[in-house]
Design a protein around this motif. Structure first.
Motif: not given
Ligand SMILES: Cc1cc2nc3c(=O)[nH]c(=O)nc-3n(C[C@H](O)[C@H](O)[C@H](O)COP(=O)(O)OP(=O)(O)OC[C@H]3O[C@@H](n4cnc5c(N)ncnc54)[C@H](O)[C@@H]3O)c2cc1C
Length: 357
Positions: A120-135
């Motif tokens: 559903q979404d991928v966003s940049q998190l602080p600290g060099g991480f990518l946050r992936v939101v899925c269904q």
């Protein structure tokens, strides 16, 4: 109590061409390495208990047979898969002749622990991480006892991805060659079992196939997931955590779930200085200590140096494989039961790449 009485799900197979003595030696060394209890150990039967259920191997003339039991259908499947892998190493011919008693009904279907997730979404998190939101399709089994899963990612340029299926013999047939799936392990950072919302955080590292996937994936893309499996959130009052960035999502789950009365420390290793900004929940009883990866000491060295001072703490350790091996060896040498601790290799540095990532 027999295995069939104890477990709601069971299956069995003959292991043609595999002598009982060979199986027994393998199981004894597995029990020793992973501190797994032996329920029976005679020259006719050996039964071992694992977190997912039990295996009972029995002498059958020159061969042996196995009975596998579990409280859950998806765990029974995981046990069958893991045994097939072990036997494929011992005797590929035996592995090709395994015929599970519950095979057939599900031939051609997806494995029971496999599902599709839609990004559903991928966003940049602080600290060099990518946050992936899925269904996801079904998160019912993702409890606090089971917080990890494997992604199943097809090669990026593949027009028509292939997915695993169950064969007539009950084995999983995974796509091969150009269609083979990349299957890295990740941690559920957050979930809503009712809506199917699943969130995980990928620590970015160049050349990582999951990193490349998350950097380029678009909402609506569908990939596979198997799980859950591989550990949960510890219930303890005293804990010392050692983790590099790959373990931070799990550390976040632990800090959020520990009772307010819990006491301890979290030693966090930073291969990337920015990762100090990864969002971790505060816990008043847990002191956070930052450890730069280029300090000359890896987390294994740090944990070993501190072991005596925190002997009454549960050790929760997630890091690169060589640091993990070092700590495991020390724990064994001290006669400590590693079952009371969580010590896991979260990734493996290639042999030629030096000492620090
Ligand atoms: C139980 C468990 C839970 C995990 N949870 C998470 C999580 O929530 N988030 C997360 O980011 N990771 C997590 N990991 C670690 C993750 O599975 C590995 O880092 C995995 O190799 C990543 O796959 P990839 O596709 O990025 O790299 P690959 O394409 O498989 O590997 C490419 C190269 O990258 C190297 N590599 C792998 N990881 C790193 C790294 N961290 N730093 C530098 N080089 C690396 C490999 O040695 C390899 O040479 C977890 C691992 C386990 C066992």
């Amino acid at each position: 109590m027999s295995m069939q009485d104890r477990f709601s799900f069971d299956t069995q197979s003959r292991l043609p061409g595999l002598p009982f003595a060979t199986v027994r030696t393998t199981i004894l060394s597995m029990a020793k390495e992973h501190d797994l209890p032996l329920i029976t150990n005679t020259d006719q039967e050996i039964q071992i208990e694992t977190a997912y259920g039990n295996y009972s191997f029995v002498r059958q003339g020159a061969d042996s047979s196995v009975l596998v039991g579990s409280t859950r259908a998806d765990w029974l499947y995981v046990l069958k898969e893991s045994l097939s892998d072990t036997i494929a190493h011992l005797s590929p011919d035996t592995a090709s002749k395994i015929l599970w008693s519950d095979a057939g009904d599900s031939a051609g279907c997806l494995p029971p622990n496999f599902q599709f997730i839609t990004v559903q979404d991928v966003s940049q998190l602080p600290g060099g991480f990518l946050r992936v939101v899925c269904q996801a399709e079904d998160l019912a089994h993702f409890t606090t006892d089971a917080i990890h899963f494997r992604l199943a990612l097809p090669a990026p340029d593949l027009a028509y991805p292939e997915w695993p299926y169950q064969s007539e013999t009950g084995a999983t047939v995974w796509p091969k060659g150009a269609a083979s799936l990349h299957r890295p392990v990740y941690t559920v950072r957050d979930l809503n079992a009712e809506s199917g919302r699943l969130v995980f955080d990928i620590f970015e590292h160049d050349g990582g196939r999951a990193t490349e996937w998350a950097r380029s994936v678009t909402p609506g893309s569908r990939v596979g997931l198997t799980g859950p499996g591989g550990g949960g959130i510890p219930q303890t009052e005293s804990i010392t955590i050692y983790s590099d960035e790959t373990g931070f999502p799990a550390v976040a789950r632990i800090l959020a779930a520990l009772p307010p009365t819990a006491r301890g420390r979290a030693v966090l290793e930073h291969t990337c200085p920015d990762s100090k900004s990864y969002p971790l929940p505060d816990h008043a009883g847990i002191e956070v200590i930052h450890h730069p990866a280029d300090s000359g000491q890896d987390l294994g060295d740090v944990a070993i140096a501190e072991m005596a001072a925190f002997a009454d703490h549960m050790i929760w350790f997630a890091s690169e494989k060589s640091a993990t091996q070092k700590l495991r060896a020390q724990i064994k040498a001290c006669g400590i039961n590693s079952k009371d601790h969580y010590i896991a290799a979260y990734w493996t540095r290639p042999a030629s790449s030096g000492t620090q990532a």
